[in-house]
Design a protein around this motif. Structure first.
Motif, PDB file in Angstrom:
ATOM      1  N   GLN A 161       0.825  -1.208   0.000  1.00 14.84           N
ATOM      2  CA  GLN A 161       0.000   0.000   0.000  1.00 14.84           C
ATOM      3  C   GLN A 161       0.860   1.259   0.000  1.00 14.84           C
ATOM      4  O   GLN A 161       0.533   2.253  -0.661  1.00 14.84           O
ATOM      5  N   ILE A 162       1.964   1.243   0.740  1.00 11.45           N
ATOM      6  CA  ILE A 162       2.873   2.392   0.751  1.00 11.45           C
ATOM      7  C   ILE A 162       3.440   2.624  -0.643  1.00 11.45           C
ATOM      8  O   ILE A 162       3.538   3.771  -1.106  1.00 11.45           O
ATOM      9  N   ALA A 163       3.792   1.543  -1.347  1.00 13.28           N
ATOM     10  CA  ALA A 163       4.314   1.673  -2.704  1.00 13.28           C
ATOM     11  C   ALA A 163       3.251   2.222  -3.648  1.00 13.28           C
ATOM     12  O   ALA A 163       3.532   3.089  -4.492  1.00 13.28           O
ATOM     13  N   LEU A 164       2.022   1.743  -3.523  1.00 14.40           N
ATOM     14  CA  LEU A 164       0.939   2.219  -4.392  1.00 14.40           C
ATOM     15  C   LEU A 164       0.613   3.686  -4.125  1.00 14.40           C
ATOM     16  O   LEU A 164       0.404   4.462  -5.071  1.00 14.40           O
ATOM     17  N   GLU A 165       0.578   4.071  -2.868  1.00 15.67           N
ATOM     18  CA  GLU A 165       0.276   5.468  -2.547  1.00 15.67           C
ATOM     19  C   GLU A 165       1.412   6.389  -2.988  1.00 15.67           C
ATOM     20  O   GLU A 165       1.173   7.538  -3.387  1.00 15.67           O
ATOM     21  N   SER A 166       2.647   5.898  -2.936  1.00 19.52           N
ATOM     22  CA  SER A 166       3.768   6.688  -3.448  1.00 19.52           C
ATOM     23  C   SER A 166       3.596   6.943  -4.937  1.00 19.52           C
ATOM     24  O   SER A 166       3.786   8.070  -5.426  1.00 19.52           O
ATOM     25  N   ARG A 167       3.210   5.899  -5.640  1.00 18.18           N
ATOM     26  CA  ARG A 167       2.996   6.030  -7.086  1.00 18.18           C
ATOM     27  C   ARG A 167       1.857   6.997  -7.383  1.00 18.18           C
ATOM     28  O   ARG A 167       1.964   7.854  -8.273  1.00 18.18           O
ATOM     29  N   LEU A 168       0.774   6.883  -6.633  1.00 19.03           N
ATOM     30  CA  LEU A 168      -0.383   7.748  -6.850  1.00 19.03           C
ATOM     31  C   LEU A 168      -0.033   9.214  -6.608  1.00 19.03           C
ATOM     32  O   LEU A 168      -0.511  10.110  -7.312  1.00 19.03           O
ATOM     33  N   ALA A 169       0.834   9.468  -5.620  1.00 17.08           N
ATOM     34  CA  ALA A 169       1.212  10.835  -5.279  1.00 17.08           C
ATOM     35  C   ALA A 169       2.320  11.379  -6.172  1.00 17.08           C
ATOM     36  O   ALA A 169       2.704  12.550  -6.027  1.00 17.08           O
ATOM     37  N   GLY A 170       2.840  10.544  -7.073  1.00 15.99           N
ATOM     38  CA  GLY A 170       3.921  10.990  -7.937  1.00 15.99           C
ATOM     39  C   GLY A 170       5.257  11.071  -7.229  1.00 15.99           C
ATOM     40  O   GLY A 170       6.158  11.799  -7.668  1.00 15.99           O
ATOM     41  N   LEU A 171       5.405  10.313  -6.141  1.00 17.05           N
ATOM     42  CA  LEU A 171       6.653  10.295  -5.383  1.00 17.05           C
ATOM     43  C   LEU A 171       7.567   9.183  -5.885  1.00 17.05           C
ATOM     44  O   LEU A 171       7.103   8.233  -6.525  1.00 17.05           O
ATOM     45  N   PRO A 172       8.859   9.245  -5.592  1.00 19.01           N
ATOM     46  CA  PRO A 172       9.765   8.145  -5.949  1.00 19.01           C
ATOM     47  C   PRO A 172       9.366   6.869  -5.213  1.00 19.01           C
ATOM     48  O   PRO A 172       8.633   6.921  -4.210  1.00 19.01           O
ATOM     49  N   PRO A 173       9.830   5.709  -5.673  1.00 18.27           N
ATOM     50  CA  PRO A 173       9.574   4.474  -4.927  1.00 18.27           C
ATOM     51  C   PRO A 173      10.018   4.629  -3.473  1.00 18.27           C
ATOM     52  O   PRO A 173      11.040   5.266  -3.195  1.00 18.27           O
ATOM     53  N   PRO A 174       9.262   4.080  -2.540  1.00 18.11           N
ATOM     54  CA  PRO A 174       9.552   4.297  -1.124  1.00 18.11           C
ATOM     55  C   PRO A 174      10.762   3.509  -0.639  1.00 18.11           C
ATOM     56  O   PRO A 174      11.340   2.681  -1.353  1.00 18.11           O
ATOM     57  N   ILE A 175      11.107   3.782   0.615  1.00 15.38           N
ATOM     58  CA  ILE A 175      12.267   3.171   1.270  1.00 15.38           C
ATOM     59  C   ILE A 175      11.764   2.139   2.266  1.00 15.38           C
ATOM     60  O   ILE A 175      10.953   2.453   3.142  1.00 15.38           O
ATOM     61  N   ASP A 176      12.259   0.913   2.160  1.00 14.09           N
ATOM     62  CA  ASP A 176      11.824  -0.138   3.081  1.00 14.09           C
ATOM     63  C   ASP A 176      12.503   0.031   4.434  1.00 14.09           C
ATOM     64  O   ASP A 176      13.570   0.645   4.565  1.00 14.09           O
ATOM     65  N   GLY A 177      11.874  -0.563   5.453  1.00  9.75           N
ATOM     66  CA  GLY A 177      12.394  -0.470   6.813  1.00  9.75           C
ATOM     67  C   GLY A 177      13.597  -1.361   7.047  1.00  9.75           C
ATOM     68  O   GLY A 177      14.102  -2.029   6.145  1.00  9.75           O
ATOM     69  N   VAL A 178      14.044  -1.378   8.282  1.00  3.72           N
ATOM     70  CA  VAL A 178      15.290  -2.062   8.617  1.00  3.72           C
ATOM     71  C   VAL A 178      15.070  -3.563   8.794  1.00  3.72           C
ATOM     72  O   VAL A 178      13.972  -4.023   9.120  1.00  3.72           O
ATOM     73  N   THR A 179      16.133  -4.296   8.553  1.00  4.30           N
ATOM     74  CA  THR A 179      16.236  -5.707   8.928  1.00  4.30           C
ATOM     75  C   THR A 179      17.305  -5.767  10.006  1.00  4.30           C
ATOM     76  O   THR A 179      18.440  -5.330   9.783  1.00  4.30           O
ATOM     77  N   THR A 180      16.950  -6.270  11.179  1.00  5.58           N
ATOM     78  CA  THR A 180      17.836  -6.127  12.333  1.00  5.58           C
ATOM     79  C   THR A 180      19.069  -7.011  12.273  1.00  5.58           C
ATOM     80  O   THR A 180      20.077  -6.721  12.912  1.00  5.58           O
ATOM     81  N   SER A 181      19.026  -8.082  11.494  1.00  7.02           N
ATOM     82  CA  SER A 181      20.184  -8.975  11.400  1.00  7.02           C
ATOM     83  C   SER A 181      21.008  -8.658  10.171  1.00  7.02           C
ATOM     84  O   SER A 181      20.456  -8.379   9.104  1.00  7.02           O
ATOM     85  N   TRP A 182      22.314  -8.672  10.326  1.00  9.89           N
ATOM     86  CA  TRP A 182      23.206  -8.524   9.172  1.00  9.89           C
ATOM     87  C   TRP A 182      24.160  -9.711   9.057  1.00  9.89           C
ATOM     88  O   TRP A 182      25.090  -9.692   8.264  1.00  9.89           O
ATOM     89  N   THR A 183      23.912 -10.767   9.850  1.00 14.51           N
ATOM     90  CA  THR A 183      24.791 -11.932   9.840  1.00 14.51           C
ATOM     91  C   THR A 183      24.188 -13.115   9.088  1.00 14.51           C
ATOM     92  O   THR A 183      24.801 -14.180   9.041  1.00 14.51           O
ATOM     93  N   ASP A 184      22.996 -12.954   8.524  1.00 20.14           N
ATOM     94  CA  ASP A 184      22.339 -14.009   7.748  1.00 20.14           C
ATOM     95  C   ASP A 184      22.079 -13.488   6.339  1.00 20.14           C
ATOM     96  O   ASP A 184      21.010 -12.935   6.058  1.00 20.14           O
ATOM     97  N   PRO A 185      23.054 -13.623   5.451  1.00 18.91           N
ATOM     98  CA  PRO A 185      22.919 -13.044   4.109  1.00 18.91           C
ATOM     99  C   PRO A 185      21.695 -13.549   3.350  1.00 18.91           C
ATOM    100  O   PRO A 185      21.060 -12.783   2.613  1.00 18.91           O
ATOM    101  N   ALA A 186      21.349 -14.816   3.510  1.00 20.25           N
ATOM    102  CA  ALA A 186      20.208 -15.367   2.776  1.00 20.25           C
ATOM    103  C   ALA A 186      18.909 -14.713   3.212  1.00 20.25           C
ATOM    104  O   ALA A 186      18.080 -14.308   2.388  1.00 20.25           O
ATOM    105  N   ALA A 187      18.701 -14.597   4.531  1.00 26.08           N
ATOM    106  CA  ALA A 187      17.479 -13.981   5.040  1.00 26.08           C
ATOM    107  C   ALA A 187      17.424 -12.506   4.674  1.00 26.08           C
ATOM    108  O   ALA A 187      16.364 -11.987   4.301  1.00 26.08           O
ATOM    109  N   PHE A 188      18.559 -11.833   4.765  1.00 24.24           N
ATOM    110  CA  PHE A 188      18.589 -10.414   4.421  1.00 24.24           C
ATOM    111  C   PHE A 188      18.306 -10.220   2.931  1.00 24.24           C
ATOM    112  O   PHE A 188      17.533  -9.338   2.548  1.00 24.24           O
ATOM    113  N   GLY A 189      18.906 -11.053   2.104  1.00 19.86           N
ATOM    114  CA  GLY A 189      18.668 -10.956   0.669  1.00 19.86           C
ATOM    115  C   GLY A 189      17.208 -11.198   0.317  1.00 19.86           C
ATOM    116  O   GLY A 189      16.658 -10.536  -0.561  1.00 19.86           O
TER     117      GLY A 189
END
Length: 265
Positions: A161-189
């Motif tokens: 919904q955030i992506a769709l509303e960004s598009r409707l408002a003529g804004l750039p694609p939105p920024i996703d939130g954080v992933t707290t782990s950086w030691t699991d490359p597969a899950a992060f990817g």
């Protein structure tokens, strides 16, 4: 790099000035100096001073404290005096957007962080405010406010919904939130891949190790670029006529997708 074209946004506590230059050299497209969650109340004032003194402040994004907090006015005064042009507004809602507008002395690049159910419910008003340059998803705080525990994909409907509303408002694609782990490359990817598939164009990072995977993930893959080139070659050869590629008809939406992939690459 323009904030709207950036793919990686790296948080740095604003009370840790020894990390500012390291963050800027990490490959992150944008550094976010965080005056909000990362800084204890007793350290807010000194953190503002560190932001104001940093030589890279003009290119940084500053996450100010909430517009309803006792720290907000001082944050905005520091930004005016220091010439900081990019800010992230936490817990963005129509009321906080109005408070921000009243405190500005000129144009700013404003990233509205959607972290509450009310903010989500008012996405259209926020996007149409004329003040917001880009939306971002504060998934951790949103999970707390909504009572939804995110393990993998529980909040993906909100992302869409955030992506769709960004598009409707003529804004750039939105920024996703954080992933707290950086030691699991597969899950992060996998998390970055889902965000990209849902229409996001960037991600918030909390560790330098996340920066390069994010930068790479939001670029088209080699297979996507090769496909796009084949589509454009086939379309050019058809000179406006109907043409098929790999047993599928190439029409205007397919050509447009190929153009977007090539321009992103």
């Amino acid at each position: 790099m323009s904030s709207s074209l950036s793919r990686s946004f790296l948080f740095v506590p604003a009370n840790r000035p020894e990390r500012f230059d390291k963050a800027a050299a990490s490959g992150a497209h944008q550094v976010i100096l965080d005056l909000e969650d990362a800084v204890a109340p007793a350290e807010k004032e000194v953190a503002r001073g560190f932001v104001a003194q940093w030589s890279g402040r003009a290119d940084a994004v500053v996450r100010v404290n909430g517009a309803d907090s006792t720290f907000f006015a001082a944050d905005m005064e520091m930004m005016r005096r220091a010439g900081v042009a990019k800010l992230m507004l936490p817990k963005a809602e129509p009321a906080s957007i109005e408070r921000l507008a009243a405190s500005l002395d000129g144009p700013r690049h404003v990233i509205a962080l959607i972290e509450t159910v009310r903010g989500y419910a008012e996405l259209r008003r926020i996007g149409a405010s004329g003040l917001v340059s880009q939306l971002a998803f504060g998934n951790l705080d949103f999970g707390i406010d909504s009572g939804v525990t995110e393990t993998t994909q529980e909040l993906d409907p909100v992302r869409l919904q955030i992506a769709l509303e960004s598009r409707l408002a003529g804004l750039p694609p939105p920024i996703d939130g954080v992933t707290t782990s950086w030691t699991d490359p597969a899950a992060f990817g996998a998390a970055v891949g889902r965000a990209k598939a849902l229409g996001f164009g960037a991600k918030l990072c909390i560790h330098p190790a996340q920066v390069k995977p994010v930068n790479d993930a939001f670029l088209p893959t080699a297979d996507e670029v090769a496909w796009a080139r084949r589509v454009m070659e086939a379309a050019d050869g058809a000179r406006g006529g109907a043409v098929a590629l790999d047993g599928k008809m190439i029409d205007a939406p397919v050509i447009r997708r190929a153009e977007l992939i090539l321009s992103s690459a």
